[in-house]
Design an enzyme around this catalytic site. Sequence first.
Site, mmCIF file in Angstrom:
data_model
loop_
_atom_site.group_PDB
_atom_site.id
_atom_site.type_symbol
_atom_site.label_atom_id
_atom_site.label_comp_id
_atom_site.label_asym_id
_atom_site.label_seq_id
_atom_site.Cartn_x
_atom_site.Cartn_y
_atom_site.Cartn_z
ATOM 1 N N ARG A 1 11.983 -5.054 -44.483
ATOM 2 C CA ARG A 1 10.882 -5.688 -43.763
ATOM 3 C C ARG A 1 9.883 -6.304 -44.736
ATOM 4 O O ARG A 1 9.658 -5.808 -45.828
ATOM 5 C CB ARG A 1 10.118 -4.651 -42.920
ATOM 6 N N ARG B 1 15.052 -21.573 -48.040
ATOM 7 C CA ARG B 1 15.927 -22.591 -48.624
ATOM 8 C C ARG B 1 15.461 -23.031 -50.017
ATOM 9 O O ARG B 1 16.181 -23.733 -50.719
ATOM 10 C CB ARG B 1 16.018 -23.806 -47.705
ATOM 11 N N CYS C 1 14.164 -18.473 -36.845
ATOM 12 C CA CYS C 1 12.741 -18.280 -36.601
ATOM 13 C C CYS C 1 12.519 -18.004 -35.117
ATOM 14 O O CYS C 1 13.250 -18.513 -34.264
ATOM 15 C CB CYS C 1 11.947 -19.523 -36.989
ATOM 16 N N GLU D 1 6.629 -14.186 -32.385
ATOM 17 C CA GLU D 1 6.293 -12.781 -32.155
ATOM 18 C C GLU D 1 5.669 -12.651 -30.759
ATOM 19 O O GLU D 1 4.991 -13.568 -30.299
ATOM 20 C CB GLU D 1 5.280 -12.337 -33.229
ATOM 21 N N ARG E 1 6.317 -12.437 -40.103
ATOM 22 C CA ARG E 1 7.083 -11.206 -40.317
ATOM 23 C C ARG E 1 8.535 -11.570 -40.616
ATOM 24 O O ARG E 1 9.080 -12.489 -40.021
ATOM 25 C CB ARG E 1 7.016 -10.319 -39.079
ATOM 26 N N TYR F 1 4.540 -5.919 -47.807
ATOM 27 C CA TYR F 1 3.461 -6.380 -46.930
ATOM 28 C C TYR F 1 2.346 -6.924 -47.808
ATOM 29 O O TYR F 1 1.833 -6.211 -48.669
ATOM 30 C CB TYR F 1 2.955 -5.234 -46.055
ATOM 31 N N ARG G 1 1.720 -1.561 -42.008
ATOM 32 C CA ARG G 1 2.500 -0.370 -42.371
ATOM 33 C C ARG G 1 2.005 0.235 -43.681
ATOM 34 O O ARG G 1 2.723 0.269 -44.677
ATOM 35 C CB ARG G 1 3.989 -0.729 -42.506
#
Length: 120
Positions: A6, A62, A74, A77, A89, A107, A115
């Site tokens: 993540r 890319r 893509c 959210e 994210r 993050y 997180r």
Amino acid sequence: MVRGVRGAVTVEQNSKSEIVEATKEVIGEMIERNNIKPEDVAQVIITTTEDLTAVFPAQALRLFQGWSYVPVMCAQEISVSGSMRRCIRIMMTINTDKTQKEIHHVYLGEAKKLRPDIQD
């Protein structure tokens, strides 16, 4: 073994250059911290909050040499009241011998608040 890595980052404004650069930064950190090779990646899913519409952040992937054949998608959210704004994210699905505990999630910016329990 298949594992998820993540990553997330926030941007200050809805601009193509800022979105691509921030996405490139977080993906670069994910690659470096986990020693990821493109041939070990099954897929990359990138989501943005509804306030980011200037560009598909997948363009950043890319920019990495050798990553042109990695499947990337893509999506937007889900909009939850009070959730973090201007956030990108990433979920990278990889083949690895690492345990879940050995995976380094990344993050950056305000996204560190998402997180704090798994920050390096």
